[in-house]
Design a protein around this motif. Structure first.
Motif, mmCIF file in Angstrom:
data_model
loop_
_atom_site.group_PDB
_atom_site.id
_atom_site.type_symbol
_atom_site.label_atom_id
_atom_site.label_comp_id
_atom_site.label_asym_id
_atom_site.label_seq_id
_atom_site.Cartn_x
_atom_site.Cartn_y
_atom_site.Cartn_z
ATOM 1 N N PRO A 27 43.746 48.546 37.721
ATOM 2 C CA PRO A 27 42.986 48.352 36.479
ATOM 3 C C PRO A 27 42.180 47.062 36.429
ATOM 4 C CG PRO A 27 45.323 48.810 36.042
ATOM 5 C CD PRO A 27 45.199 48.503 37.488
ATOM 6 N N SER A 28 42.513 46.073 37.256
ATOM 7 C CA SER A 28 41.892 44.755 37.114
ATOM 8 C C SER A 28 40.689 44.523 38.021
ATOM 9 C CB SER A 28 42.929 43.659 37.375
ATOM 10 O OG SER A 28 43.402 43.732 38.703
ATOM 11 N N CYS A 29 40.441 45.391 38.985
ATOM 12 C CA CYS A 29 39.351 45.130 39.918
ATOM 13 C C CYS A 29 38.018 45.620 39.358
ATOM 14 C CB CYS A 29 39.614 45.781 41.271
ATOM 15 S SG CYS A 29 39.374 47.575 41.322
ATOM 16 N N SER A 30 36.929 45.036 39.856
ATOM 17 C CA SER A 30 35.590 45.519 39.532
ATOM 18 C C SER A 30 35.250 46.651 40.497
ATOM 19 C CB SER A 30 34.562 44.390 39.690
ATOM 20 O OG SER A 30 34.859 43.322 38.826
ATOM 21 N N VAL A 31 34.724 47.756 39.980
ATOM 22 C CA VAL A 31 34.406 48.923 40.804
ATOM 23 C C VAL A 31 32.908 49.187 40.724
ATOM 24 C CG1 VAL A 31 34.901 51.343 41.288
ATOM 25 C CG2 VAL A 31 36.676 49.889 40.294
ATOM 26 N N PRO A 69 41.790 34.228 49.758
ATOM 27 C CA PRO A 69 40.703 35.178 50.000
ATOM 28 C C PRO A 69 40.428 36.133 48.839
ATOM 29 C CG PRO A 69 42.109 35.013 51.936
ATOM 30 C CD PRO A 69 42.789 34.244 50.840
ATOM 31 N N LYS A 70 39.144 36.340 48.603
ATOM 32 C CA LYS A 70 38.707 37.399 47.704
ATOM 33 C C LYS A 70 38.707 38.688 48.502
ATOM 34 C CE LYS A 70 34.768 38.903 44.874
ATOM 35 N NZ LYS A 70 33.462 38.493 44.304
ATOM 36 N N VAL A 71 39.341 39.727 47.984
ATOM 37 C CA VAL A 71 39.437 40.994 48.708
ATOM 38 C C VAL A 71 38.362 41.952 48.195
ATOM 39 C CG1 VAL A 71 40.896 42.958 49.311
ATOM 40 C CG2 VAL A 71 41.913 40.687 49.047
ATOM 41 N N VAL A 72 37.514 42.377 49.119
ATOM 42 C CA VAL A 72 36.502 43.382 48.816
ATOM 43 C C VAL A 72 36.866 44.636 49.609
ATOM 44 C CG1 VAL A 72 34.052 43.982 48.900
ATOM 45 C CG2 VAL A 72 34.741 41.619 48.455
ATOM 46 N N THR A 73 37.277 45.676 48.902
ATOM 47 C CA THR A 73 37.682 46.917 49.557
ATOM 48 C C THR A 73 36.547 47.924 49.490
ATOM 49 O OG1 THR A 73 40.036 46.605 49.091
ATOM 50 C CG2 THR A 73 39.299 48.856 49.489
ATOM 51 N N VAL A 74 36.235 48.503 50.642
ATOM 52 C CA VAL A 74 35.229 49.560 50.720
ATOM 53 C C VAL A 74 35.973 50.892 50.804
ATOM 54 C CG1 VAL A 74 33.202 50.428 51.934
ATOM 55 C CG2 VAL A 74 33.721 47.974 51.971
ATOM 56 N N LEU A 75 35.680 51.774 49.859
ATOM 57 C CA LEU A 75 36.336 53.076 49.786
ATOM 58 C C LEU A 75 35.290 54.165 49.941
ATOM 59 C CD1 LEU A 75 38.687 55.036 49.128
ATOM 60 C CD2 LEU A 75 38.191 54.646 46.697
ATOM 61 N N LYS A 84 44.833 48.610 45.729
ATOM 62 C CA LYS A 84 45.562 47.730 44.815
ATOM 63 C C LYS A 84 45.247 46.254 45.044
ATOM 64 C CE LYS A 84 49.587 50.799 44.302
ATOM 65 N NZ LYS A 84 51.023 50.959 44.616
ATOM 66 N N ALA A 85 44.926 45.890 46.284
ATOM 67 C CA ALA A 85 44.668 44.487 46.601
ATOM 68 C C ALA A 85 43.255 44.047 46.239
ATOM 69 C CB ALA A 85 44.904 44.237 48.089
#
Length: 321
Positions: free
Chosen positions: A178-182, A122-128, A148-149
């Motif tokens: 550091p590696s995720c797209s924001v 799964p691709k994890v898309v986190t909503v903050l 982090k995920a």
């Protein structure tokens, strides 16, 4: 025989009230082809609210309630995913996790499950929610694990932040992951291509590696003191009494979401972080409210809601009819 293509799974994560359901509704209203897309919604509480909100959008929606798919109902998750794959043969599966779910636990479980060879990792898309960042130290390791995920993180409700705070918040998020797209968003409006874009992972970016290197143990939601309960009733609320109840909700009662019958009008209500959204609905129906809190006295909350009902008026009207 040609092998059946794997189903692309997108896991939507994020703390309570971040905007996950808003994102799901946005996705399902896109004009592109969603005929091979299915949805699975996890509710921590006893009743499903998000599933009802997502109905009528021509996409099959499954609900898992009364537990969290990262710990207490993993078996239900596996069975339901298998049923979806067998029945619909979707090209994409969107999973909306509850706000108290740890994506690392879900990833690790799916990686070792019997359907691992039928899905992509799964691709994890986190909503903050932008307004929660300032109080991040109060939410514990679960909050950080969701960040982090993330492969893609939506800094939602960016309009609630002062403009000068946005760059500092983005920098803080990058220090955690550091590696995720924001992407800063308002009402989770994003380019569809960003969501469907595949994730390129190295051999070190597996769930087992992430779980050991980055994952902070947090225990399951019940062990942490989170509680979920519901209130359902066909008797309408008295307007002033119910509004007073919402305004006086304790800070540890994080979340109120659902449908409230006030007089002869039904509303969708979404309360989180001291802010309340009211949407007047055209259709009628009973009150159906879901609550999530931390060390909350359920009996006291339900008693307070009972006191807001128009019992006397309702009985009088019934007698006349």
């Amino acid at each position: 025989m040609e092998a059946t293509p794997r189903c692309d799974v997108v896991l939507i994560a994020g703390f309570l009230g971040a905007g996950k359901t808003t994102l799901m509704r946005t996705i399902l209203k896109w004009p592109g082809d969603l005929s091979k897309t299915a949805v699975l919604v996890n509710e921590f509480g006893q009743i499903g609210i998000d599933g009802e909100l997502l109905q009528g959008l021509s996409t099959p929606v499954y609900e898992l309630t009364n537990g969290c798919i990262c710990c207490t109902i993993q078996g239900d998750l596996l069975r339901t995913m298998g049923e979806i794959l067998d029945r619909f043969h979707p090209r994409r599966l969107l999973i909306e996790a509850t706000g108290v779910a740890d994506p690392f636990d879900i990833l690790t479980f799916l990686k070792s499950s019997e359907i691992e060879n039928r899905i992509t990792l799964p691709k994890v898309v986190t909503v903050l929610s932008g307004d929660l960042w300032e109080g991040r130290e109060c939410f514990g390791p679960l909050f950080y694990n969701q960040i982090k995920a993330a492969d893609l993180l939506l800094l939602n409700k960016v309009d609630l932040l002062p403009k000068e705070e946005v760059p500092r918040t983005l920098q803080g998020i990058r220090e955690v992951n550091p590696s995720c797209s924001v992407v800063p968003t308002y009402h989770c409006e994003i380019d569809p291509g960003m969501l469907w874009e595949p994730v390129i992972r190295s051999s070190r970016d597996t769930p087992s590696h992430l779980a050991h290197e980055q994952h902070e143990e947090h225990g399951n939601a019940n062990e942490l003191g989170y509680t979920a309960f519901a209130f359902e009733n066909e008797i309408p609320f008295k307007k002033d009494s119910f509004h007073g109840f919402v305004q006086s909700m304790p800070v540890n009662l994080y979340r109120l979401k659902g449908f409230a019958l006030i007089g002869n009008q039904r509303f969708f209500i979404n309360h989180v972080g001291g802010r309340t959204e009211w949407v007047e609905l055209a259709e009628t129906g009973p009150t159906k409210l879901a609550f999530v809190g931390w060390q909350v006295q359920e009996s006291q909350v339900l008693a307070a809601l009972e006191s807001c009902l128009e019992r006397a008026i309702h009985k009088l009207g019934s007698a006349k009819s």
